[in-house]
Design a protein around this motif. Structure first.
Motif, PDB file in Angstrom:
ATOM      1  N   ARG A 298     -19.336   1.512 -31.600  1.00 46.46           N
ATOM      2  CA  ARG A 298     -17.956   1.342 -32.948  1.00 46.46           C
ATOM      3  C   ARG A 298     -16.972   2.624 -33.176  1.00 46.46           C
ATOM      4  NH1 ARG A 298     -16.137   2.028 -37.890  1.00 46.46           N
ATOM      5  NH2 ARG A 298     -15.773   0.248 -39.502  1.00 46.46           N
ATOM      6  N   ASP A 299     -17.736   3.835 -32.717  1.00 46.58           N
ATOM      7  CA  ASP A 299     -16.963   5.341 -33.179  1.00 46.58           C
ATOM      8  C   ASP A 299     -15.873   4.965 -31.960  1.00 46.58           C
ATOM      9  OD1 ASP A 299     -18.274   6.247 -34.722  1.00 46.58           O
ATOM     10  OD2 ASP A 299     -19.491   7.495 -33.831  1.00 46.58           O
ATOM     11  N   ARG A 300     -15.974   4.587 -30.908  1.00 43.23           N
ATOM     12  CA  ARG A 300     -14.806   4.058 -29.375  1.00 43.23           C
ATOM     13  C   ARG A 300     -13.980   3.070 -29.597  1.00 43.23           C
ATOM     14  NH1 ARG A 300     -19.051   4.595 -23.970  1.00 43.23           N
ATOM     15  NH2 ARG A 300     -20.240   6.504 -24.125  1.00 43.23           N
ATOM     16  N   MET A 301     -14.395   2.180 -30.397  1.00 49.51           N
ATOM     17  CA  MET A 301     -14.067   0.743 -31.004  1.00 49.51           C
ATOM     18  C   MET A 301     -12.642   1.384 -31.797  1.00 49.51           C
ATOM     19  SD  MET A 301     -16.016  -2.015 -31.527  1.00 49.51           S
ATOM     20  CE  MET A 301     -15.256  -3.403 -31.835  1.00 49.51           C
ATOM     21  N   MET A 302     -13.231   2.046 -32.644  1.00 48.40           N
ATOM     22  CA  MET A 302     -12.800   3.031 -33.901  1.00 48.40           C
ATOM     23  C   MET A 302     -11.200   3.395 -33.079  1.00 48.40           C
ATOM     24  SD  MET A 302     -13.052   1.257 -36.666  1.00 48.40           S
ATOM     25  CE  MET A 302     -11.329   1.831 -37.063  1.00 48.40           C
ATOM     26  N   ALA A 303     -11.553   4.672 -32.157  1.00 48.17           N
ATOM     27  CA  ALA A 303     -10.997   5.688 -31.450  1.00 48.17           C
ATOM     28  C   ALA A 303      -9.846   5.148 -31.322  1.00 48.17           C
ATOM     29  CB  ALA A 303     -11.737   6.821 -30.529  1.00 48.17           C
ATOM     30  N   ARG A 304      -9.311   4.146 -30.155  1.00 47.52           N
ATOM     31  CA  ARG A 304      -8.889   2.982 -29.591  1.00 47.52           C
ATOM     32  C   ARG A 304      -8.030   2.099 -30.522  1.00 47.52           C
ATOM     33  NH1 ARG A 304      -9.445   0.768 -24.398  1.00 47.52           N
ATOM     34  NH2 ARG A 304     -10.699   1.353 -23.071  1.00 47.52           N
ATOM     35  N   ALA A 305      -8.096   2.416 -31.680  1.00 52.25           N
ATOM     36  CA  ALA A 305      -7.700   1.982 -32.712  1.00 52.25           C
ATOM     37  C   ALA A 305      -7.076   2.559 -33.275  1.00 52.25           C
ATOM     38  CB  ALA A 305      -8.674   0.720 -34.004  1.00 52.25           C
ATOM     39  N   GLY A 306      -7.314   3.760 -33.384  1.00 49.41           N
ATOM     40  CA  GLY A 306      -6.474   5.308 -34.253  1.00 49.41           C
ATOM     41  C   GLY A 306      -5.418   4.919 -32.745  1.00 49.41           C
ATOM     42  N   LEU A 307      -5.269   4.289 -31.185  1.00 43.49           N
ATOM     43  CA  LEU A 307      -4.025   4.115 -30.365  1.00 43.49           C
ATOM     44  C   LEU A 307      -2.717   3.451 -31.167  1.00 43.49           C
ATOM     45  CD1 LEU A 307      -5.659   4.454 -27.182  1.00 43.49           C
ATOM     46  CD2 LEU A 307      -4.710   7.080 -28.463  1.00 43.49           C
ATOM     47  N   VAL A 308      -3.744   2.646 -31.652  1.00 44.75           N
ATOM     48  CA  VAL A 308      -2.831   1.358 -31.974  1.00 44.75           C
ATOM     49  C   VAL A 308      -2.306   1.344 -33.475  1.00 44.75           C
ATOM     50  CG1 VAL A 308      -2.560  -0.921 -32.820  1.00 44.75           C
ATOM     51  CG2 VAL A 308      -4.095  -0.573 -30.615  1.00 44.75           C
ATOM     52  N   PHE A 309      -2.560   1.957 -34.122  1.00 45.39           N
ATOM     53  CA  PHE A 309      -1.987   2.546 -36.027  1.00 45.39           C
ATOM     54  C   PHE A 309      -2.782   4.013 -36.142  1.00 45.39           C
ATOM     55  CE2 PHE A 309      -4.306  -1.798 -35.850  1.00 45.39           C
ATOM     56  CZ  PHE A 309      -3.480  -2.992 -36.729  1.00 45.39           C
ATOM     57  N   PRO A 310      -1.815   5.094 -35.940  1.00 39.43           N
ATOM     58  CA  PRO A 310      -2.567   5.980 -35.902  1.00 39.43           C
ATOM     59  C   PRO A 310      -1.814   7.060 -36.839  1.00 39.43           C
ATOM     60  CG  PRO A 310      -0.075   6.033 -34.631  1.00 39.43           C
ATOM     61  CD  PRO A 310      -0.611   4.602 -34.558  1.00 39.43           C
ATOM     62  N   ALA A 311      -1.633   6.209 -37.591  1.00 38.42           N
ATOM     63  CA  ALA A 311      -0.969   6.362 -39.108  1.00 38.42           C
ATOM     64  C   ALA A 311      -2.377   6.992 -40.073  1.00 38.42           C
ATOM     65  CB  ALA A 311      -0.562   5.509 -39.927  1.00 38.42           C
ATOM     66  N   TYR A 312      -4.146   6.464 -38.933  1.00 39.84           N
ATOM     67  CA  TYR A 312      -4.629   5.800 -40.293  1.00 39.84           C
ATOM     68  C   TYR A 312      -5.900   7.245 -40.064  1.00 39.84           C
ATOM     69  CZ  TYR A 312      -2.629   2.121 -41.999  1.00 39.84           C
ATOM     70  OH  TYR A 312      -1.128   0.894 -43.041  1.00 39.84           O
ATOM     71  N   GLY A 313      -5.550   7.887 -38.714  1.00 37.91           N
ATOM     72  CA  GLY A 313      -6.778   8.879 -38.573  1.00 37.91           C
ATOM     73  C   GLY A 313      -7.930   8.025 -37.872  1.00 37.91           C
ATOM     74  N   PHE A 314      -8.158   6.829 -37.410  1.00 40.12           N
ATOM     75  CA  PHE A 314      -9.378   6.584 -37.744  1.00 40.12           C
ATOM     76  C   PHE A 314     -10.227   6.760 -35.587  1.00 40.12           C
ATOM     77  CE2 PHE A 314      -7.425   2.188 -38.298  1.00 40.12           C
ATOM     78  CZ  PHE A 314      -7.470   2.427 -39.299  1.00 40.12           C
ATOM     79  N   ALA A 315      -9.975   7.674 -35.366  1.00 36.49           N
ATOM     80  CA  ALA A 315     -11.114   8.666 -34.414  1.00 36.49           C
ATOM     81  C   ALA A 315     -11.140   9.340 -35.359  1.00 36.49           C
ATOM     82  CB  ALA A 315      -9.549   8.979 -32.980  1.00 36.49           C
ATOM     83  N   VAL A 316     -10.881  10.545 -36.027  1.00 37.06           N
ATOM     84  CA  VAL A 316     -10.832  11.131 -36.880  1.00 37.06           C
ATOM     85  C   VAL A 316     -12.520  10.553 -37.520  1.00 37.06           C
ATOM     86  CG1 VAL A 316     -11.148  13.157 -38.771  1.00 37.06           C
ATOM     87  CG2 VAL A 316      -9.423  12.457 -36.426  1.00 37.06           C
ATOM     88  N   HIS A 317     -12.155   9.371 -39.039  1.00 37.43           N
ATOM     89  CA  HIS A 317     -12.981   9.342 -39.505  1.00 37.43           C
ATOM     90  C   HIS A 317     -13.992   7.419 -39.286  1.00 37.43           C
ATOM     91  CE1 HIS A 317     -10.055   7.209 -41.087  1.00 37.43           C
ATOM     92  NE2 HIS A 317      -9.306   8.168 -40.865  1.00 37.43           N
ATOM     93  N   ALA A 318     -13.708   7.147 -38.695  1.00 35.60           N
ATOM     94  CA  ALA A 318     -14.038   5.842 -37.977  1.00 35.60           C
ATOM     95  C   ALA A 318     -13.639   4.726 -39.661  1.00 35.60           C
ATOM     96  CB  ALA A 318     -14.780   5.914 -36.849  1.00 35.60           C
ATOM     97  N   GLY A 319     -12.927   5.050 -39.664  1.00 36.59           N
ATOM     98  CA  GLY A 319     -12.872   4.042 -40.998  1.00 36.59           C
ATOM     99  C   GLY A 319     -13.123   4.186 -42.340  1.00 36.59           C
ATOM    100  N   TYR A 320     -14.394   5.163 -42.207  1.00 36.19           N
ATOM    101  CA  TYR A 320     -14.444   5.618 -43.585  1.00 36.19           C
ATOM    102  C   TYR A 320     -13.981   6.092 -44.618  1.00 36.19           C
ATOM    103  CZ  TYR A 320     -19.383   4.680 -41.852  1.00 36.19           C
ATOM    104  OH  TYR A 320     -20.599   4.645 -41.180  1.00 36.19           O
ATOM    105  N   ALA A 321     -14.480   5.895 -46.136  1.00 35.32           N
ATOM    106  CA  ALA A 321     -13.459   7.069 -47.068  1.00 35.32           C
ATOM    107  C   ALA A 321     -12.948   8.321 -47.001  1.00 35.32           C
ATOM    108  CB  ALA A 321     -14.429   5.803 -48.429  1.00 35.32           C
ATOM    109  N   THR A 322     -12.918   9.061 -45.769  1.00 33.82           N
ATOM    110  CA  THR A 322     -11.834  10.152 -46.194  1.00 33.82           C
ATOM    111  C   THR A 322     -11.523  10.231 -46.773  1.00 33.82           C
ATOM    112  OG1 THR A 322     -11.306  10.057 -44.703  1.00 33.82           O
ATOM    113  CG2 THR A 322     -13.559  10.466 -44.247  1.00 33.82           C
ATOM    114  N   LYS A 323     -10.685  11.452 -48.166  1.00 31.34           N
ATOM    115  CA  LYS A 323      -9.877  11.167 -48.613  1.00 31.34           C
ATOM    116  C   LYS A 323      -8.230  11.409 -47.559  1.00 31.34           C
ATOM    117  CE  LYS A 323      -7.596  15.260 -51.293  1.00 31.34           C
ATOM    118  NZ  LYS A 323      -5.956  14.908 -50.504  1.00 31.34           N
TER     119      LYS A 323
END
Length: 220
Positions: free
Chosen positions: A166-191
């Motif tokens: 899942r972490d690898r999937m979210m890192a790839r998602a961060g390349l598609v949607f760079p505005a959200y920082g998915f590679a850093v927080h994996a989609g969790y509700a960080t600030k």
């Protein structure tokens, strides 16, 4: 309909020293072999899929250092991920954010676990599932193991496979949607993630049934 089993020896949870192979060996003594462990990663995030894994360990070649994935460093998880894949029978499945929104996170998680079990190249006779629920629709016996990733080596292995995948999937998602920082927080509700949603709105990977994305602000 899923089945729920009562906790087994809940008073021992605080004394857990790490997972072992006792659940698997108990199944073997009962004539239930092979035994698979299954677990999921990603129930809590605001975005991305929930990912499940099922693992059948080779009892003669169990990787050293298996534990609940949350107790391991990133480096150790990554190393064990490769070792598990090379020494065990592994299957992975996921449920998308859209599926989670159409059902709910519990059902989506259990269904991903069920599909992961069915994807194993060697059908198990017993499935050890992390948590209180047995995934519905299994073709074999199932046992729910509360805090199973800290008690069963097979479930611990599944938790590592699910988490790293899942972490690898979210890192790839961060390349598609760079505005959200998915590679850093994996989609969790960080600030950072919540601020990005406030600035850019949700993307197709967001779970619109989860707070604070759900418009009526009710609990998931």
């Amino acid at each position: 309909m899923s089945r729920r089993t009562p906790p087994d020896s809940p008073f021992l949870f605080d004394a857990i020293e790490g997972p072992d192979f006792s659940f698997e060996l108990a199944g073997k003594r009962d004539g239930l072999w092979p035994v698979a462990g299954t677990d999921e990663a990603g129930r809590g995030p605001l975005a991305g899929p929930v990912v499940a894994a099922a693992v059948i360990l080779d009892p003669d070649n169990i990787p050293e250092g298996l534990n609940d994935s949350k107790q391991l460093s990133i480096t150790r998880r990554e190393a064990l991920f490769d070792i598990i894949l090379s020494s065990s029978i592994v299957s992975i499945a996921s449920s998308s954010a859209a599926t989670i929104d159409k059902t709910d996170i519990r059902k989506a998680s259990l269904d991903a676990m069920r599909r992961a079990v069915f994807g194993l190249s060697s059908p198990p006779a017993l499935v050890l599932a992390d948590g209180r629920d047995i995934p519905p629709g299994l073709a074999c016996q199932g046992k729910a193991v509360v805090k199973g990733d800290a008690r069963s080596l097979s479930i611990a292995a599944a938790s590592i496979i699910a988490k790293v995948t899942r972490d690898r999937m979210m890192a790839r998602a961060g390349l598609v949607f760079p505005a959200y920082g998915f590679a850093v927080h994996a989609g969790y509700a960080t600030k950072r993630h919540r601020d990005a949603i406030g600035s850019h709105g949700p993307c197709p990977l967001h779970r619109m049934s989860f707070r604070p994305l759900r418009q009526d602000k009710t609990e998931t």
